[in-house]
Design a protein around this motif. Structure first.
Motif, PDB file in Angstrom:
ATOM      1  N   GLU A 125       5.656  -6.185  -9.985  1.00 17.43           N
ATOM      2  CA  GLU A 125       5.704  -5.677  -8.604  1.00 17.43           C
ATOM      3  C   GLU A 125       7.092  -5.846  -7.988  1.00 17.43           C
ATOM      4  N   ALA A 160      -1.178  -3.626  -8.744  1.00 14.01           N
ATOM      5  CA  ALA A 160       0.221  -4.041  -8.737  1.00 14.01           C
ATOM      6  C   ALA A 160       1.102  -2.975  -8.093  1.00 14.01           C
ATOM      7  N   ASN A 163       0.580  -3.076  -4.380  1.00 11.07           N
ATOM      8  CA  ASN A 163       1.280  -4.225  -3.807  1.00 11.07           C
ATOM      9  C   ASN A 163       2.774  -3.971  -3.709  1.00 11.07           C
ATOM     10  N   ASN A 164       3.336  -3.362  -4.739  1.00 11.30           N
ATOM     11  CA  ASN A 164       4.772  -3.085  -4.772  1.00 11.30           C
ATOM     12  C   ASN A 164       5.161  -2.142  -3.632  1.00 11.30           C
TER      13      ASN A 164
END
Length: 285
Positions: A125, A160, A163-164
């Motif tokens: 991420e 992920a 989230n990134n």
């Protein structure tokens, strides 16, 4: 005698396997060395940054025109009955929204090649935003435009990836799924079905990506070199108005087209096909 023959056979077989492994390593090292300059260009040059910023500045202007024209759609999959639908845009993710140049650099340094290490990179991420994309997406959101991300990242990396994107402060709505991944809901690498899904409920104003498959059916882009290049002219009315291409010198189907979409087995074959692609055509013919 049989035991001795078996030993000889094993030695020959081991030597043969070692030779294959050495050739594969030689080819892999050659590919890594030859990709180094393209990665360094993307990583180090102001020109690459400027090009991306320029693309998104122009996309912002196109967005205003699209909002004011109810007959405007950027998706060839969207045929009719879209004028009264709410507006949306579709972006690819890798090298369009998220910058993965550090992964490319890491792969070269470690002597690796895709897909080795790619899943691990996504799960970190830690991708930065592509230059220009943050301002553009904030502007689109301020205009009430729905933002969809259509990516060929595999579904196992969805959390992920989400989230990134959120860590970077980029828009990511939660009222419906706007992050459409490969392998999710049976989706393949071809993005047509996902664009069709968005087109059911929204008028698609712009498409932004770094590969032809971000705009067209995948089978239309898997062509030999010359035929593939002709696609740019075929859709010349779309580029810079409804479709915006982020230049990606590091990877993509453009390279596969040099090898007729089948990578050669040896370094010599690879180099010969590259040299052949470099040859100038006789313009007198």
């Amino acid at each position: 005698m049989k035991s001795r023959n078996l030993i000889y056979f094993c030695l020959i077989l081991c030597a043969f396997i070692d030779n294959i492994n050495a050739k594969e390593k030689e080819l892999d090292n050659s590919l890594q060395a030859q990709s180094m300059l393209s990665v360094l260009y993307a990583q180090s040059s102001a020109e690459y940054e400027a090009s991306n910023i320029q693309t998104y500045v122009n996309a912002k202007s196109a967005l205003d025109r699209a909002l004011n024209d109810l007959g405007w759609t950027a998706a060839i999959e969207q045929k009719e009955n879209f004028k009264n639908k709410p507006p949306a845009i579709i972006l690819d993710i890798d090298e369009t929204v998220l910058n993965n140049i550090p992964f490319q650099a890491r792969a070269i340094i470690n002597g690796q090649s895709y897909p080795t290490g790619w899943l691990e990179w996504m799960l970190e991420e830690s991708s930065d935003a592509v230059a220009g994309v943050s301002d553009f997406l904030e502007y689109a959101q301020s205009k009430g435009v729905k933002i969809f991300y259509v990516t060929n990242r595999i579904a196992v990396a969805e959390d992920a990836t989400r989230n990134n994107i959120q860590k970077l402060g980029l828009p990511l709505d939660t009222d419906r799924d706007v992050l459409l991944m490969k392998n999710e809901n049976g989706w393949t690498s071809d993005k047509v079905s996902r664009r069709e899904l968005v087109a059911k409920d929204y008028r698609i104003l712009l498409l932004i990506g770094d590969q032809l498959g971000d705009f067209l059916p995948l089978d239309e882009t898997t062509l030999e070199l010359d035929s593939r290049k002709n696609l740019a002219e075929t859709y010349d009315h779309m580029w810079g108005s409804k479709w915006f291409m982020i230049t990606n010198p590091m990877y993509g189907r453009w390279e596969a087209s040099i090898y007729n979409n089948e990578y050669p087995d040896t370094e010599d074959e690879l180099m010969q096909m590259r040299l052949k692609a470099l040859e100038l055509k006789d313009k007198t013919n």
